[in-house]
Write an enzyme that holds these catalytic residues in place. Structure first.
Site, PDB file in Angstrom:
ATOM      1  N   HIS A  27      -7.780  -7.299   7.084  1.00 27.90           N
ATOM      2  CA  HIS A  27      -7.656  -6.352   8.187  1.00 27.90           C
ATOM      3  C   HIS A  27      -7.897  -7.071   9.513  1.00 27.90           C
ATOM      4  CE1 HIS A  27      -6.934  -2.077   9.061  1.00 27.90           C
ATOM      5  NE2 HIS A  27      -7.489  -2.388  10.219  1.00 27.90           N
TER       6      HIS A  27
ATOM      7  N   GLU B 156      -2.608  -1.813  -3.151  1.00 31.17           N
ATOM      8  CA  GLU B 156      -3.730  -1.123  -2.540  1.00 31.17           C
ATOM      9  C   GLU B 156      -3.494   0.385  -2.571  1.00 31.17           C
ATOM     10  OE1 GLU B 156      -4.806  -4.303   1.036  1.00 31.17           O
ATOM     11  OE2 GLU B 156      -3.714  -2.462   1.494  1.00 31.17           O
TER      12      GLU B 156
ATOM     13  N   HIS C  59       0.865  -1.187   0.000  1.00 28.15           N
ATOM     14  CA  HIS C  59       0.000   0.000   0.000  1.00 28.15           C
ATOM     15  C   HIS C  59       0.902   1.238   0.000  1.00 28.15           C
ATOM     16  CE1 HIS C  59      -3.848   2.051   1.752  1.00 28.15           C
ATOM     17  NE2 HIS C  59      -3.134   2.894   1.032  1.00 28.15           N
TER      18      HIS C  59
END
Length: 237
Positions: free
Chosen positions: A190, A70, A43
């Site tokens: 997550h 991401e 990310h």
């Protein structure tokens, strides 16, 4: 079997704390794949608090499994996708100042924006995934904007799992059923860890992929990276 993508952001966080290139995210990605990881997730945030733009390009020709990038879909992120052409782009709604992803997209309110972005990404030959809360309305909205997959935001599941696993997973099962009905693939991520992962994938066997970073890297400090990846793969069997 649900595939395991290792998020290596935390490795970059550790490296950045001292400067230099120790630990190396490139070597970590290669080792994670060698130890059985079926994908690598990064990310690259604008402030480069962990993964840097340079890391993205360094990893481009190194990752041999699935490369998942991401990010918030601003023009910087879109330029990275155009240059790197990862296997998958996962769109998250968090702006640059947010510490970590903490909510899914409102796919209804952002329908026009997401439809345009997804169209652009698909034109690059990249599979798309949208980070969403486990709400049926958001899954329907995701279908309308044309995404290939959704990624279920699992922080609420991880928190509630400690109190009541069946209640914790119920909204996720409903969301997954709607996604399957609409022909959308399912990812999840997550706060997934060795305690809650097996139950989630047992209850929702259609999950294509989980992306795990923080817990996996923490476990690797105790168990070693190779053993940790094998432990997570075992939970997914």
């Amino acid at each position: 079997m649900t595939r395991l993508s290792v998020n290596i952001n935390k490795v970059a966080t550790l490296r950045n704390a001292r400067g230099g290139n120790n630990p190396s995210v490139v070597q970590l990605a290669k080792d994670a794949e060698r130890f059985g990881a079926q994908g690598i997730t990064i990310h690259p945030r604008p402030d480069e608090r962990h993964i840097t733009t340079k890391d993205v390009y360094d990893l481009k020709d190194v990752v041999t499994t699935e490369f998942n990038i991401e990010g918030y879909p601003d023009e910087r992120f879109m330029k990275i996708l155009e240059d790197v052409r990862p296997d998958q782009a996962t769109l998250v709604p968090d702006p640059p100042h947010v510490l970590t992803s903490n909510a899914g997209w409102d796919t209804v309110a952002n329908e026009e924006k997401l439809a345009d972005i997804i169209s652009r990404i698909k034109a690059l030959g990249i599979r798309t995934s949208i980070f969403v809360n486990p709400e049926v309305a958001m899954i329907i909205g995701a279908s309308k904007v044309g995404t290939d997959r959704i990624e279920l935001y699992t922080e609420m599941y991880a928190t509630d799992y400690l109190k009541n696993p069946s209640e914790a997973v119920s909204s996720y099962k409903a969301a997954a059923e709607k996604a399957i009905e609409l022909g959308i693939g399912i990812n999840a991520g997550h706060d997934l860890d060795l305690k809650n992962l097996k139950y989630l994938t047992k209850e929702i066997p259609n999950i294509d992929e989980v992306s795990i970073g923080h817990a996996l890297i923490c476990d690797a400090l105790y168990f070693g990276l190779e053993n940790t990846i094998q432990l997570y793969l075992r939970e997914l069997q």
